[in-house]
Motif scaffolding. Structure first.
Motif, PDB file in Angstrom:
ATOM      1  N   ASP A   1     -32.926  96.427 -64.299  1.00  0.00           N
ATOM      2  CA  ASP A   1     -31.876  96.058 -63.303  1.00  0.00           C
ATOM      3  C   ASP A   1     -31.016  97.548 -63.076  1.00  0.00           C
ATOM      4  O   ASP A   1     -30.285  97.856 -64.061  1.00  0.00           O
ATOM      5  CB  ASP A   1     -31.084  94.926 -63.899  1.00  0.00           C
ATOM      6  CG  ASP A   1     -31.782  93.622 -63.918  1.00  0.00           C
ATOM      7  OD1 ASP A   1     -32.709  93.559 -63.194  1.00  0.00           O
ATOM      8  OD2 ASP A   1     -31.340  92.745 -64.617  1.00  0.00           O
ATOM      9  N   ARG A   2     -31.216  98.076 -61.826  1.00  0.00           N
ATOM     10  CA  ARG A   2     -30.584  99.338 -61.716  1.00  0.00           C
ATOM     11  C   ARG A   2     -29.376  99.171 -60.811  1.00  0.00           C
ATOM     12  O   ARG A   2     -28.682 100.391 -60.696  1.00  0.00           O
ATOM     13  CB  ARG A   2     -31.634 100.204 -61.239  1.00  0.00           C
ATOM     14  CG  ARG A   2     -32.297  99.894 -60.087  1.00  0.00           C
ATOM     15  CD  ARG A   2     -33.895 100.364 -59.700  1.00  0.00           C
ATOM     16  NE  ARG A   2     -34.403  99.386 -58.856  1.00  0.00           N
ATOM     17  CZ  ARG A   2     -34.126  99.553 -57.381  1.00  0.00           C
ATOM     18  NH1 ARG A   2     -33.488 100.587 -56.993  1.00  0.00           N
ATOM     19  NH2 ARG A   2     -34.694  98.630 -56.737  1.00  0.00           N
ATOM     20  N   LEU A   3     -29.289  98.155 -60.181  1.00  0.00           N
ATOM     21  CA  LEU A   3     -27.985  98.157 -59.243  1.00  0.00           C
ATOM     22  C   LEU A   3     -26.794  97.787 -59.855  1.00  0.00           C
ATOM     23  O   LEU A   3     -27.015  97.035 -60.940  1.00  0.00           O
ATOM     24  CB  LEU A   3     -28.291  97.231 -57.979  1.00  0.00           C
ATOM     25  CG  LEU A   3     -29.777  97.461 -57.202  1.00  0.00           C
ATOM     26  CD1 LEU A   3     -29.876  96.408 -56.229  1.00  0.00           C
ATOM     27  CD2 LEU A   3     -29.768  98.839 -56.627  1.00  0.00           C
ATOM     28  N   LYS A   4     -25.716  98.281 -59.238  1.00  0.00           N
ATOM     29  CA  LYS A   4     -24.218  98.068 -60.055  1.00  0.00           C
ATOM     30  C   LYS A   4     -24.294  96.370 -59.731  1.00  0.00           C
ATOM     31  O   LYS A   4     -23.810  95.707 -60.930  1.00  0.00           O
ATOM     32  CB  LYS A   4     -23.431  98.746 -58.967  1.00  0.00           C
ATOM     33  CG  LYS A   4     -22.130  99.131 -60.001  1.00  0.00           C
ATOM     34  CD  LYS A   4     -20.982  99.564 -59.147  1.00  0.00           C
ATOM     35  CE  LYS A   4     -21.226 101.301 -59.162  1.00  0.00           C
ATOM     36  NZ  LYS A   4     -20.530 101.772 -57.871  1.00  0.00           N
ATOM     37  N   GLU A   5     -24.550  95.841 -58.899  1.00  0.00           N
ATOM     38  CA  GLU A   5     -24.244  94.390 -58.470  1.00  0.00           C
ATOM     39  C   GLU A   5     -25.278  93.614 -59.494  1.00  0.00           C
ATOM     40  O   GLU A   5     -24.970  92.423 -60.078  1.00  0.00           O
ATOM     41  CB  GLU A   5     -24.603  93.957 -57.073  1.00  0.00           C
ATOM     42  CG  GLU A   5     -24.152  92.652 -56.709  1.00  0.00           C
ATOM     43  CD  GLU A   5     -24.870  92.406 -55.261  1.00  0.00           C
ATOM     44  OE1 GLU A   5     -25.272  93.224 -54.604  1.00  0.00           O
ATOM     45  OE2 GLU A   5     -24.693  91.120 -54.824  1.00  0.00           O
ATOM     46  N   GLU A   6     -26.361  94.202 -59.967  1.00  0.00           N
ATOM     47  CA  GLU A   6     -27.309  93.428 -60.723  1.00  0.00           C
ATOM     48  C   GLU A   6     -26.793  93.279 -62.074  1.00  0.00           C
ATOM     49  O   GLU A   6     -26.664  92.393 -62.664  1.00  0.00           O
ATOM     50  CB  GLU A   6     -28.725  93.996 -60.852  1.00  0.00           C
ATOM     51  CG  GLU A   6     -29.247  93.961 -59.536  1.00  0.00           C
ATOM     52  CD  GLU A   6     -30.760  94.684 -59.683  1.00  0.00           C
ATOM     53  OE1 GLU A   6     -30.958  95.827 -60.259  1.00  0.00           O
ATOM     54  OE2 GLU A   6     -31.603  94.369 -58.826  1.00  0.00           O
ATOM     55  N   LYS A   7     -26.106  94.323 -62.746  1.00  0.00           N
ATOM     56  CA  LYS A   7     -25.328  94.396 -63.768  1.00  0.00           C
ATOM     57  C   LYS A   7     -24.253  93.626 -63.800  1.00  0.00           C
ATOM     58  O   LYS A   7     -24.053  92.741 -64.775  1.00  0.00           O
ATOM     59  CB  LYS A   7     -24.891  96.054 -64.145  1.00  0.00           C
ATOM     60  CG  LYS A   7     -25.923  97.121 -63.837  1.00  0.00           C
ATOM     61  CD  LYS A   7     -26.446  97.456 -65.247  1.00  0.00           C
ATOM     62  CE  LYS A   7     -27.269  98.596 -65.063  1.00  0.00           C
ATOM     63  NZ  LYS A   7     -28.700  98.755 -65.676  1.00  0.00           N
ATOM     64  N   ALA A   8     -23.381  93.601 -62.749  1.00  0.00           N
ATOM     65  CA  ALA A   8     -22.137  92.739 -62.743  1.00  0.00           C
ATOM     66  C   ALA A   8     -22.542  91.282 -62.676  1.00  0.00           C
ATOM     67  O   ALA A   8     -21.957  90.500 -63.495  1.00  0.00           O
ATOM     68  CB  ALA A   8     -21.342  93.116 -61.576  1.00  0.00           C
ATOM     69  N   ARG A   9     -23.549  90.893 -61.907  1.00  0.00           N
ATOM     70  CA  ARG A   9     -23.754  89.534 -61.866  1.00  0.00           C
ATOM     71  C   ARG A   9     -25.006  88.797 -62.969  1.00  0.00           C
ATOM     72  O   ARG A   9     -25.379  88.051 -63.138  1.00  0.00           O
ATOM     73  CB  ARG A   9     -24.274  89.236 -60.488  1.00  0.00           C
ATOM     74  CG  ARG A   9     -23.167  89.308 -59.653  1.00  0.00           C
ATOM     75  CD  ARG A   9     -23.758  89.145 -58.127  1.00  0.00           C
ATOM     76  NE  ARG A   9     -24.490  87.871 -57.697  1.00  0.00           N
ATOM     77  CZ  ARG A   9     -24.919  87.686 -56.639  1.00  0.00           C
ATOM     78  NH1 ARG A   9     -25.236  88.435 -55.669  1.00  0.00           N
ATOM     79  NH2 ARG A   9     -25.451  86.575 -56.288  1.00  0.00           N
TER      80      ARG A   9
ATOM     81  N   THR B   1     -31.355  89.867 -61.301  1.00  0.00           N
ATOM     82  CA  THR B   1     -32.170  90.903 -60.552  1.00  0.00           C
ATOM     83  C   THR B   1     -31.903  90.687 -59.315  1.00  0.00           C
ATOM     84  O   THR B   1     -32.405  89.578 -58.985  1.00  0.00           O
ATOM     85  CB  THR B   1     -33.657  90.931 -61.329  1.00  0.00           C
ATOM     86  OG1 THR B   1     -33.421  91.089 -62.800  1.00  0.00           O
ATOM     87  CG2 THR B   1     -34.527  91.947 -60.638  1.00  0.00           C
TER      88      THR B   1
ATOM     89  N   ASP C   1     -33.824  99.731 -68.860  1.00  0.00           N
ATOM     90  CA  ASP C   1     -33.260  98.400 -68.269  1.00  0.00           C
ATOM     91  C   ASP C   1     -33.711  98.339 -66.787  1.00  0.00           C
ATOM     92  O   ASP C   1     -33.428  99.130 -65.758  1.00  0.00           O
ATOM     93  CB  ASP C   1     -31.933  98.400 -68.174  1.00  0.00           C
ATOM     94  CG  ASP C   1     -31.220  97.099 -67.571  1.00  0.00           C
ATOM     95  OD1 ASP C   1     -31.876  96.300 -67.027  1.00  0.00           O
ATOM     96  OD2 ASP C   1     -29.939  97.048 -67.706  1.00  0.00           O
TER      97      ASP C   1
END
Ligand code: GDP
Ligand code: MG
Length: 645
Positions: free
Chosen positions: A29-37, A40, A27
């Protein structure tokens, strides 16, 4: 194994990240914010080997607010996958990303029609049509358009086949050239310290290499190299690499800097460029504030258009769809070399408006709104994709030689400024000399025309000097240089003198004269000179007093003074302390004293009394002469006596 860096491009939510994950299992998308929102925000990375090709994926954000991050990722890619969702077709960032890829001359790519499971046959066909229209006339015209569904897992085999197909045709990057890795991430790893990552766009990075982080020219050492998560002895151009560095803290590095070969690039805030304005953009005005993107860097700056402009008073501008020459004035230093491609976005709103090619990363300051400046840019202009690169390089070097003037163009600038491969620098210098464009002095090149002017100037200045001062044997070398070549490179001046001397045009070392120069004395001066010289010759070690020489020889005072000076410059008379001696008298004295040594072989000693007696002279002459002999290393003083050496 071949390595290829693949970038995604396309509108937000069109399935770029999902496609990368479906292919690689990672995946991006490695940032926490990317996962949450679910979007990318920054670059994501994954890799996969298909057939015998290593594909490194750089997944970019599609959101218009994060185009700057997209730009940091797309700089070093070999191949772009333009992602278009079949259910939405072409959208604003599809166009913007595609424009960017075109302006950066991404060499290859194809199209993925994603979310195929959400589209029926008509929608798919419509999307195809719109894509074909978009890419018509571009590097993507005629390339594959592959329907895929990451969700249903359909079309992935065809996608892989298209990837391998495109990959096979890609030429590798130059791993022999200078090292350059634009940094896209910096972090600290426990037990290792500072790690930077990026796409190695040229050269290689080997264990223990000494490189610099630029701008800033910070020296670092390579402690470790990883490619695709594996430790390696080195990374080569075309690979994505993680590099463990010593000599620098994480806080001292940021995205936008580059890991490079020391001295191979210019750190510059000024660059002369070709600018290609997008047809969809507004006219690009002279003085416009812009965002300059190159490598992973974003730097604010202003555009100044080069050329005389029209007769009207309106602010000049470059029309949409046009190609123009400009000087970029950046607000911070960039690491650039001729041949680099870049992107310009408007200051506000930050949309992509133009891109282009760096022609000269270190242009001389000076007026650019002139026909001469325009002609200069035209000579620098070139197309890196054409076969004319060698001729273009020669032309650029000639322009830069002219810019450099008397200071000369260091050979190193052929690489950092003109972009010459370091292995070709000597050959390029030789070609410039052979073409009659340059003269080489030590490690600088100077324009041949300027060198000819310098030589002409030396001859003219000496001619004039001899005319004005016929009694002077010439101009002191340094005075000549000050007059003609003050700001010039000293090696060039020295070469000009050596050339003129070799051609028998000039003579002299400390004082330079025309080889044809003869002292022009009047008959009265000639007589005075002869009389004075005779007086000193006859005087031997008891020479006459300079103050009374006029009276003693019956010469007018002013003429006697001139002749005394002349005889000294000619080294016929030699000053010892306050006395003047004939050179021959001194030579004979030295020979006689030195000869004392050989009689008997024992150590020969001499004191003031024996010296006075032997040469029949008074103390007034004996003391300065003995000290003179000491200075000339004929004798050495030991207490009250002297030893003959
Ligand atoms: N139905 C369907 N949804 C997909 C497909 N690929 C991605 N999506 C969804 O579309 C949304 C955006 O996907 P993402 O990969 O994050 O798009 P990106 O912004 O282009 O990276 C997510 O909710 C995905 O689950 C697909 O092939 N089919
Ligand atoms: Mg994404």
């Amino acid at each position: 194994m071949k390595s290829i860096v693949v970038g995604t491009a396309g509108h937000i939510d069109h399935g770029k990240s999902a496609l990368v994950q479906a292919l690689t299992g990672t995946d991006p998308d490695r940032l926490k914010e990317e996962k949450a929102r679910g979007i990318t925000i920054d670059l994501g990375f994954a890799h996969q080997t298909i057939d015998d090709i290593n594909f490194a994926f750089v997944d970019v954000p599609g959101h218009e607010r994060f185009v700057k991050n997209m730009l940091a990722g797309v700089g070093g890619i070999d191949l772009v996958v333009l992602v278009v969702a079949a259910d939405e077709s072409v959208m604003p960032q599809t166009r913007e990303h595609f424009d960017i890829c075109r302006l950066l001359r991404v060499p290859a790519g194809f199209v993925a029609l994603t979310k195929a499971d959400l589209a029926d046959a008509d929608m798919l066909e419509l999307a195809r049509l719109e894509v074909r229209e978009l890419v018509a006339g571009s590097f993507l015209e005629g390339t594959a358009i592959v329907p895929v569904s990451a969700r249903a897992g359909e079309g992935l085999d065809a996608f892989r086949a298209a990837l391998v197909d495109a990959g096979r045709n890609i030429r590798g990057r130059a791993s022999h050239g200078v090292t350059r890795l634009p940094i896209d991430r910096v972090f600290s790893m426990k037990g290792f310290g500072t790690v930077v990552t990026g796409t190695l766009v040229s050269g290689r990075i080997a264990l223990d290499a000494d490189l610099v982080v630029a701008p800033g020219d910070r020296a670092v050492k390579v402690r470790g190299v990883q490619v695709h998560g594996q430790r390696q002895r080195e990374a080569i151009a075309g690979q994505r690499a993680a590099v463990n560095l010593s000599g620098v803290e994480v806080d001292d590095i940021e995205r936008g800097q580059a890991l490079v070969t020391p001295g191979a690039f210019e750190e510059t805030r000024l660059a002369d460029v070709v600018v290609e304005v997008l047809p969809s953009a507004k006219p690009l005005k002279h003085g416009a504030r812009v965002r300059f993107h190159q490598g992973t860097a974003e730097i604010l700056g202003r555009v100044a258009l080069i050329g005389p402009g029209g007769p009207d008073r309106a602010v000049p501008s470059a029309a949409p769809g046009s190609r123009a020459f400009a000087r970029l004035r950046l607000e911070a230093r960039a690491v650039l070399v001729r041949g680099d491609r870049y992107i310009l976005r408007a200051y506000s709103p930050p949309v992509t408006i133009a891109g282009g090619l760096i022609l000269d990363p270190k242009p001389p300051r000076g007026a650019i709104r002139s026909a001469a400046a325009l002609a200069r840019s035209q000579r620098l202009d070139f197309d890196p994709a054409s076969g004319d690169v060698d001729a273009a390089e020669q032309r650029a070097a000639v322009v830069m030689l002219a810019d450099a003037g008397a200071a000369g163009l260091p050979l190193t600038a052929l690489t950092s400024r003109a972009g010459v491969d370091p292995r070709n620098v000597q050959a390029r210098a030789e070609a410039l000399v052979a073409a009659g464009e340059a003269v080489r002095a030590a490690d600088v090149l100077v324009a041949a025309r300027l060198y000819a002017q310098l030589k002409g100037g030396i001859v003219a200045t000496l001619t004039q000097h001899h005319r004005a001062q016929p009694l002077s044997e010439g101009l002191p070398r340094e005075e000549l240089r000050d007059q003609l070549f003050k700001r010039g490179h000293v090696a060039v001046f020295d070469l000009a003198l050596a050339d003129l001397a070799a051609a028998n045009t000039i003579a002299g070392r400390d004082r330079i004269a025309l080889a044809t120069h003869r002292l022009a004395l009047s008959p009265e001066e000639e007589r005075a000179r002869a009389a004075i010289e005779r007086a000193y010759r006859d005087g031997g070690l008891k020479p006459p007093d300079a103050a009374s020489i006029a009276a003693a020889t019956g010469v007018a005072g002013a003429v006697a003074d001139r002749m005394l000076k002349l005889l000294q410059r000619q080294k016929v008379l030699v000053r010892v302390d306050v006395l003047l001696f004939h050179d021959e008298a001194l030579k004979q004295l030295k020979a006689e004293v030195a000869a004392l040594k050989t009689t008997g072989g024992a150590v020969a000693r001499i004191d003031v009394a024996t010296f006075k007696e032997r040469f029949g002279i008074s103390r007034k002459f004996a003391i300065p002469l003995l000290e003179y002999l000491d200075r000339e290393r004929v004798t050495r003083r030991m207490g009250e006596t002297r030893v003959v050496l």
